[in-house]
Design an enzyme around this catalytic site. Sequence first.
Site, PDB file in Angstrom:
ATOM      1  N   SER A   1       0.815  -1.265  -0.111  1.00  5.70           N
ATOM      2  CA  SER A   1       0.046   0.019   0.034  1.00  5.70           C
ATOM      3  C   SER A   1       0.848   1.224  -0.082  1.00  5.70           C
ATOM      4  O   SER A   1       2.190   1.310   0.321  1.00  5.70           O
ATOM      5  CB  SER A   1      -1.033  -0.007   1.169  1.00  5.70           C
ATOM      6  OG  SER A   1      -0.226  -0.111   2.561  1.00  5.70           O
ATOM      7  N   LYS A   2       0.299   2.414  -0.171  1.00  2.00           N
ATOM      8  CA  LYS A   2       1.073   3.648  -0.202  1.00  2.00           C
ATOM      9  C   LYS A   2       1.813   3.919   0.940  1.00  2.00           C
ATOM     10  O   LYS A   2       2.862   4.270   1.103  1.00  2.00           O
ATOM     11  CB  LYS A   2       0.361   4.914  -0.541  1.00  2.00           C
ATOM     12  CG  LYS A   2      -0.077   4.850  -1.970  1.00  2.00           C
ATOM     13  CD  LYS A   2      -0.559   6.236  -2.293  1.00  2.00           C
ATOM     14  CE  LYS A   2      -0.759   6.442  -3.946  1.00  2.00           C
ATOM     15  NZ  LYS A   2      -1.400   7.650  -4.404  1.00  2.00           N
ATOM     16  N   ARG A   3       1.293   3.472   1.972  1.00  7.50           N
ATOM     17  CA  ARG A   3       1.987   3.539   3.429  1.00  7.50           C
ATOM     18  C   ARG A   3       1.786   2.183   3.988  1.00  7.50           C
ATOM     19  O   ARG A   3       0.831   1.550   4.433  1.00  7.50           O
ATOM     20  CB  ARG A   3       1.410   4.485   4.252  1.00  7.50           C
ATOM     21  CG  ARG A   3       1.735   6.192   3.589  1.00  7.50           C
ATOM     22  CD  ARG A   3       1.271   7.042   4.344  1.00  7.50           C
ATOM     23  NE  ARG A   3       1.499   8.276   3.868  1.00  7.50           N
ATOM     24  CZ  ARG A   3       2.755   9.237   4.097  1.00  7.50           C
ATOM     25  NH1 ARG A   3       3.720   8.573   4.633  1.00  7.50           N
ATOM     26  NH2 ARG A   3       2.837  10.146   3.380  1.00  7.50           N
TER      27      ARG A   3
ATOM     28  N   LEU B   1       5.401   4.656   0.799  1.00  9.92           N
ATOM     29  CA  LEU B   1       5.831   4.062  -0.275  1.00  9.92           C
ATOM     30  C   LEU B   1       5.186   4.915  -1.489  1.00  9.92           C
ATOM     31  O   LEU B   1       5.064   4.296  -2.594  1.00  9.92           O
ATOM     32  CB  LEU B   1       5.464   2.487  -0.379  1.00  9.92           C
ATOM     33  CG  LEU B   1       5.969   1.540   0.486  1.00  9.92           C
ATOM     34  CD1 LEU B   1       5.337   0.389   0.629  1.00  9.92           C
ATOM     35  CD2 LEU B   1       7.518   1.589   0.459  1.00  9.92           C
TER      36      LEU B   1
END
Length: 565
Positions: free
Chosen positions: A250-252, A258
Site C-alpha cells: 500500500s502507499k504507506r 511508499l
Amino acid sequence: MHIGGLRTALFSYLLAKRTGGQFILRIEDTDQKRLVTDAVTRLSEDLRWAGLQWDEGPEVGGPYGPYQQSNRNEIYQEHAKALLDDGTAYRCFCTPQSSAADSAVYVTSGCSQDCSRLPSSASRARAEGGEQQFTVRLNQPDDVRKRTYPDVVYGKIKRLKRSASPSASTDEDSGLDGADTILMKSDGTPTYHFANVVDDHLMKITHVIRGTEWMASTPLHYDLYHAFGWTPPIFAHVGLLLDKDKAKLSKRNADLALDVRGLREDHGVLPETLCNFLALQGWSNPQKSDVMTMPELVENFDLKFTRGNTMVLMEKLWFLQKNHVQLQCERARYGDEAALVDVLGQVVTEVRKAHADFAATESEDQLVEYCKGVLLADDKSYHNAAHFVERNWYFFCSTEEVKRRRLKSAASELVPAVDIDSLLQDLMLTYDATTPYADVAADLRSKAPAKERLTTMERRAARIHASLDLLIWQRSAPSTAKAESIPFAEHATDTEAVARSLVREADAGDLVKEYKIWQKALMRQLRWKLAAGTPGPGMDMVMAVLGHQECCERLGIMPGAGKEW
C-alpha cells in the site's frame, strides 16, 4: 504516485531509451468519479524528479495529441460508431438495475433484454430519439476460443471463465473477460479499456508494460484490436510488489512511506537511488553489480522480467542510497560541481533545522562549502540527510557542546594524557602542516587510482596525517635516531620500512610496536577531544574539516599567530 506506478513508468522509459523510441505520458482520466485535484501536476512533478522526462505528452506536445483522454471524447465516439456500423458492437438500452434471472446468458453479458439482437435500424432509432440512455457493448467474437493472447513474460494468456453473477454496472473493471463488455458508458464517455486501445493505436504505441493485475483485461484488448483490424502492440506484464508478509504494497505501511513524494520529502531518498532500486524489482539484471546510474540502466535494460510477484526489501534501498552518494561524491572530486546538488541541498537544509545556531554564523556559500567538506569526509556512511547530520553532529556544534558530551566517554590510557597533549602542542603550535611532506598528496594519488584527483580538503588531511606520523616517530624512536629524515614519500604506509631506516634491523620490531601504541593513543585522544569519542571519518580528515582554529579550541591550545591549514 505509488512506487509501483513509478516502476512501470520506469520500465517503459528504459525500453524507449534503449531502443531509440519515445516515452509517452498520457493522462487517463476517463473515470471522472475518481479524479483528484492537482493529481496531474503532482504526477508530472514526481516523474520529472525521478528523471523520467516524457518525449510526448502534456506540456510537451507531440504529433498524436491531445494527450489527456478527457479531451479526446470525439475520437472515441467516432471509433465506437465504426464498430456499431460494422456490427462488431451494439447498443444496450438496459439500465444498471435490470436483470434477467431466467436467462443465464443475459446475466453474464450484463444485458437483460438481448439488445444485441435488435435490428440496427431499430437500435439507431431508439438512440437518436434521445429518450433512452444506452451503452455500447462489444459482441463476443465467434472464434473467441481459437484466439491466442501472447505476452512477452507469461507466454500465452488465457481468457477468464465467465462469471455467473449478474453485473450490469458500467464501473471500470480490470478483470473483464471481453464478452459483451461495455466500451462506451451511458454518459457518452469511454471505459478505460476502450480508450486505451484506441489511443495506443492512434499514438502508434509499439510496447505496453503494465502490472499483472491487468492480465485479465489483455484478451479484451486483443479482441478490440481484432475488431478494428489493427495490429496490437507487444504486451509485457510484470508482477506486483509485495511486502515482507507477501501482501500487496500500500502507499504507506508500517516501515516506510511508499509513495514517491513521501520517500523524497520525508525520507530523503535520491531519484537515482529510487530508480535503481525499482528497476531491480522484477527485472533480471544481467550485470554483476546492482548499483547502476540511469545511463547504465538504459544500456543494460531488456524485457527479461521474472514471472510472479516481487517481495520488496527496503534494506536494498538504503544500500543503493549509500553507493549512489559515494558515486556522486567521486564525481564531485573530479570537478563535477552539479553532482552533489541534490544531496548537498538536503544536508544543508537539515543542518539549518538541527543546528540553527551554527548555520546562522555562516553565510550561505560558507555553509554549503563546509557541508560539502563534511559530506566528502564521511560519504561512506550516508543514509539520508537527517541520519548523516545526526551522526556527524560534532562538525556543527560549539566547543562547549563537545566538552559536555565528553563526560559520557573516557580518554585513552594507553599513553599518559600529558604526553599526548605535549605531542599535540608541538603539532598545533610549532609544526607547519601546510608545507612539510607536500609530496604525500602525490604519493596518495599514486597509491589510490580511485582518487586520482584529491580535493583540497583531502590534500590538507594527507599533510596532517604525515605531520602526525612524523611526530609519533619522533616520540617513539630512540633519541639517537634521525626521525627528521624519515622517507615518507617512499614508505608512508610501510611502518616496518620506516622503523628499519631509524634503528638496527634487530630493533625494528620493538620500534614498530611502540609506534603503534602511540598512534592508537593519539587517535583515541583526538577523537575524544574533537568529537567526544563519536565514531566517524579518520581524525586527519576531521581536523582538516574543522580547521586549525576550531581544533585548537577543542584541544585547549592557544593557536599560534597567523597559523592556518
